[in-house]
Design a protein around this motif. Structure first.
Motif, PDB file in Angstrom:
ATOM      1  N   ARG A 106      55.061 -10.902 122.870  1.00 32.39           N
ATOM      2  CA  ARG A 106      54.700 -10.946 121.763  1.00 32.39           C
ATOM      3  C   ARG A 106      55.050 -12.193 120.872  1.00 32.39           C
ATOM      4  NH1 ARG A 106      52.450  -5.677 120.168  1.00 32.39           N
ATOM      5  NH2 ARG A 106      53.331  -4.073 121.956  1.00 32.39           N
ATOM      6  N   PRO A 107      54.332 -13.356 121.128  1.00 30.02           N
ATOM      7  CA  PRO A 107      54.781 -14.493 120.276  1.00 30.02           C
ATOM      8  C   PRO A 107      54.237 -14.773 118.724  1.00 30.02           C
ATOM      9  CG  PRO A 107      53.040 -15.070 121.776  1.00 30.02           C
ATOM     10  CD  PRO A 107      53.167 -13.574 121.995  1.00 30.02           C
ATOM     11  N   PHE A 108      53.518 -13.781 118.246  1.00 29.74           N
ATOM     12  CA  PHE A 108      52.895 -13.841 117.088  1.00 29.74           C
ATOM     13  C   PHE A 108      53.571 -13.281 115.891  1.00 29.74           C
ATOM     14  CE2 PHE A 108      49.654 -15.643 119.348  1.00 29.74           C
ATOM     15  CZ  PHE A 108      49.209 -15.135 120.440  1.00 29.74           C
ATOM     16  N   SER A 203      51.686  -6.418 111.722  1.00 28.51           N
ATOM     17  CA  SER A 203      50.613  -6.981 111.567  1.00 28.51           C
ATOM     18  C   SER A 203      49.593  -6.959 112.777  1.00 28.51           C
ATOM     19  CB  SER A 203      50.542  -8.555 111.255  1.00 28.51           C
ATOM     20  OG  SER A 203      49.474  -9.363 111.614  1.00 28.51           O
ATOM     21  N   TYR A 204      48.181  -6.703 112.622  1.00 28.08           N
ATOM     22  CA  TYR A 204      47.465  -6.662 113.640  1.00 28.08           C
ATOM     23  C   TYR A 204      47.278  -7.968 114.477  1.00 28.08           C
ATOM     24  CZ  TYR A 204      45.714  -2.132 111.516  1.00 28.08           C
ATOM     25  OH  TYR A 204      45.758  -0.920 111.199  1.00 28.08           O
ATOM     26  N   GLU A 205      48.050  -9.268 113.913  1.00 25.72           N
ATOM     27  CA  GLU A 205      47.849 -10.294 114.899  1.00 25.72           C
ATOM     28  C   GLU A 205      49.198 -10.239 115.854  1.00 25.72           C
ATOM     29  OE1 GLU A 205      46.239 -13.678 111.430  1.00 25.72           O
ATOM     30  OE2 GLU A 205      48.192 -13.823 112.299  1.00 25.72           O
ATOM     31  N   ASN A 206      50.003  -9.442 115.747  1.00 30.07           N
ATOM     32  CA  ASN A 206      51.307  -9.141 116.549  1.00 30.07           C
ATOM     33  C   ASN A 206      50.935  -8.411 117.686  1.00 30.07           C
ATOM     34  OD1 ASN A 206      53.833  -9.285 117.406  1.00 30.07           O
ATOM     35  ND2 ASN A 206      54.441  -7.325 116.241  1.00 30.07           N
ATOM     36  N   ILE A 207      50.135  -8.983 118.460  1.00 34.65           N
ATOM     37  CA  ILE A 207      49.452  -8.447 119.706  1.00 34.65           C
ATOM     38  C   ILE A 207      50.482  -8.669 120.787  1.00 34.65           C
ATOM     39  CG2 ILE A 207      47.047  -8.502 119.136  1.00 34.65           C
ATOM     40  CD1 ILE A 207      46.542 -10.794 121.070  1.00 34.65           C
ATOM     41  N   LYS A 208      50.311  -7.967 121.818  1.00 38.33           N
ATOM     42  CA  LYS A 208      51.119  -8.317 122.989  1.00 38.33           C
ATOM     43  C   LYS A 208      50.154  -8.758 124.093  1.00 38.33           C
ATOM     44  CE  LYS A 208      52.244  -4.740 125.659  1.00 38.33           C
ATOM     45  NZ  LYS A 208      51.975  -4.767 126.882  1.00 38.33           N
ATOM     46  N   ILE A 209      50.397 -10.094 124.427  1.00 36.54           N
ATOM     47  CA  ILE A 209      49.538 -10.681 125.577  1.00 36.54           C
ATOM     48  C   ILE A 209      49.870  -9.912 126.724  1.00 36.54           C
ATOM     49  CG2 ILE A 209      49.184 -12.741 126.808  1.00 36.54           C
ATOM     50  CD1 ILE A 209      49.942 -14.280 124.318  1.00 36.54           C
ATOM     51  N   ASP A 214      43.415 -11.482 125.598  1.00 34.31           N
ATOM     52  CA  ASP A 214      44.558 -11.833 124.592  1.00 34.31           C
ATOM     53  C   ASP A 214      44.992 -13.268 124.532  1.00 34.31           C
ATOM     54  OD1 ASP A 214      44.732  -9.020 124.449  1.00 34.31           O
ATOM     55  OD2 ASP A 214      46.319  -8.758 125.844  1.00 34.31           O
ATOM     56  N   LEU A 215      44.663 -13.947 125.636  1.00 31.58           N
ATOM     57  CA  LEU A 215      45.223 -15.359 125.509  1.00 31.58           C
ATOM     58  C   LEU A 215      44.174 -16.160 124.531  1.00 31.58           C
ATOM     59  CD1 LEU A 215      45.533 -16.076 129.219  1.00 31.58           C
ATOM     60  CD2 LEU A 215      47.467 -16.177 127.454  1.00 31.58           C
ATOM     61  N   TRP A 216      42.826 -15.926 124.633  1.00 31.01           N
ATOM     62  CA  TRP A 216      41.962 -16.489 123.646  1.00 31.01           C
ATOM     63  C   TRP A 216      42.040 -16.158 122.499  1.00 31.01           C
ATOM     64  CZ3 TRP A 216      38.495 -13.627 121.325  1.00 31.01           C
ATOM     65  CH2 TRP A 216      37.779 -12.595 122.142  1.00 31.01           C
ATOM     66  N   ILE A 221      44.292 -16.711 116.786  1.00 29.65           N
ATOM     67  CA  ILE A 221      45.392 -16.466 115.783  1.00 29.65           C
ATOM     68  C   ILE A 221      46.314 -17.772 115.349  1.00 29.65           C
ATOM     69  CG2 ILE A 221      47.608 -15.156 115.273  1.00 29.65           C
ATOM     70  CD1 ILE A 221      46.205 -13.020 117.225  1.00 29.65           C
ATOM     71  N   LEU A 222      46.826 -18.581 116.371  1.00 34.94           N
ATOM     72  CA  LEU A 222      47.447 -19.564 115.768  1.00 34.94           C
ATOM     73  C   LEU A 222      46.679 -20.802 115.136  1.00 34.94           C
ATOM     74  CD1 LEU A 222      49.850 -19.592 119.034  1.00 34.94           C
ATOM     75  CD2 LEU A 222      50.200 -18.613 116.709  1.00 34.94           C
ATOM     76  N   ARG A 223      45.458 -20.935 115.691  1.00 37.28           N
ATOM     77  CA  ARG A 223      44.560 -21.849 115.117  1.00 37.28           C
ATOM     78  C   ARG A 223      44.390 -21.539 113.821  1.00 37.28           C
ATOM     79  NH1 ARG A 223      39.459 -23.060 113.476  1.00 37.28           N
ATOM     80  NH2 ARG A 223      38.824 -21.034 113.775  1.00 37.28           N
TER      81      ARG A 223
END
Ligand SMILES: Nc1ccn([C@@H]2O[C@H](COP(=O)(O)OP(=O)(O)OP(=O)(O)O)[C@@H](O)[C@H]2O)c(=O)n1
Ligand SMILES: C[C@](O)(CO)[C@H](O)COP(=O)(O)O
Length: 231
Positions: A106-108, A203-209, A214-216, A221-223
């Motif tokens: 979860r890097p987000f 946040s809904y951005e805090n996804i678990k890859i 989930d990678l794209w 999200i980061l872009r």
């Protein structure tokens, strides 16, 4: 009262279908692992970070950490996420009063969210990041027949960080081990003790890859975050 963090990265990433642990996959120019570890290791309210890795990844992670400007304790994990967390807890110094447990996948999560859960755990002693469920959830029996539909307004999708008083979480893991109980998150073990666990909105951005899409999604999200910063 110091805050320690246990980052669990000792899985094998089977659902990703990658030839190696998904933590090594690239995300916006760094590995997923590097994004997550640097976020906590450079957070001003975090006193100590334990990174839990598999035997297979240990030497490569140790070599990578020597190139990083922050100090992180390395610990070997176990066959289940719960056992990896347990090993991480055992490596934390007793200076830590509170502990955040976080999935390396979860890097987000953001620095502000980390500050928010640290603030909340000091009050609640056990609190977890989560977001309200958006879909209808069904309980389905072994023969594929719907058994029940829990009221959606009471359902939350649980994330990490999960934050606890260190002594409470250590006791929960010890009791779960003694009872042979296996939970899919740390809050379950604390609930089994009968201790209340609060929710802090994530946040809904805090996804678990977890799976390839989930990678794209993570790249996007980061872009979008970079775009917002550049405005
Ligand atoms: N025995 C394990 C299993 C999982 N994890 C970590 O727990 C987090 C959440 O687990 P998950 O997303 O399921 O990762 P994997 O177990 O690697 O994925 P899969 O289930 O697809 O194999 C990940 O950062 C993973 O590295 C761990 O430290 N030790
Ligand atoms: C802890 C967790 O991320 C909360 O949603 C989730 O339970 C981890 O499950 P996994 O199968 O170990 O990824």
């Amino acid at each position: 009262m110091d805050v320690g963090v246990v980052i669990v990265a000792a899985g094998s990433g089977k659902r990703m279908g990658s030839h190696r642990n998904k933590i090594w996959l690239p995300l916006a120019g760094k590995t997923i692992l590097a994004h997550t570890v640097s976020l906590f290791a450079t957070h001003p309210e975090v006193a100590e970070v334990v990174l839990v890795v598999s035997e297979q990844d240990y030497l490569e992670v140790e070599k990578w950490l020597r190139t990083e400007p922050y100090r992180v304790k390395l610990q070997r994990g176990g066959s289940e996420r719960q056992y990896s967390v347990r090993e991480g807890l055992s490596a934390l110094s007793d200076n830590c009063t509170y502990v955040l447990v976080h999935d390396a996948a979860r890097p987000f999560v953001t620095r502000d969210q980390i500050s928010g859960i640290i603030h909340k755990v000091r009050a609640d002693q056990a609190t977890i990041m989560a977001v309200p469920v958006k879909d209808t959830i069904k309980v389905v029996g072994p023969t594929g027949i719907v058994e029940s539909t829990p009221a959606r307004e009471s359902l939350w999708t649980v994330q990490t960080p999960q934050a606890f008083r260190l002594s409470l979480l250590r006791e929960a893991h010890k009791k779960a081990d003694q009872a042979g109980k296996l939970g899919t998150d740390d809050a379950m073990l604390v609930e089994w003790l009968g201790h209340s666990v609060s929710i802090i909105q994530g946040s809904y951005e805090n996804i678990k890859i977890t799976t390839p899409e989930d990678l794209w999604l993570g790249e996007e999200i980061l872009r979008r975050r970079r775009e917002r910063l550049e405005r």
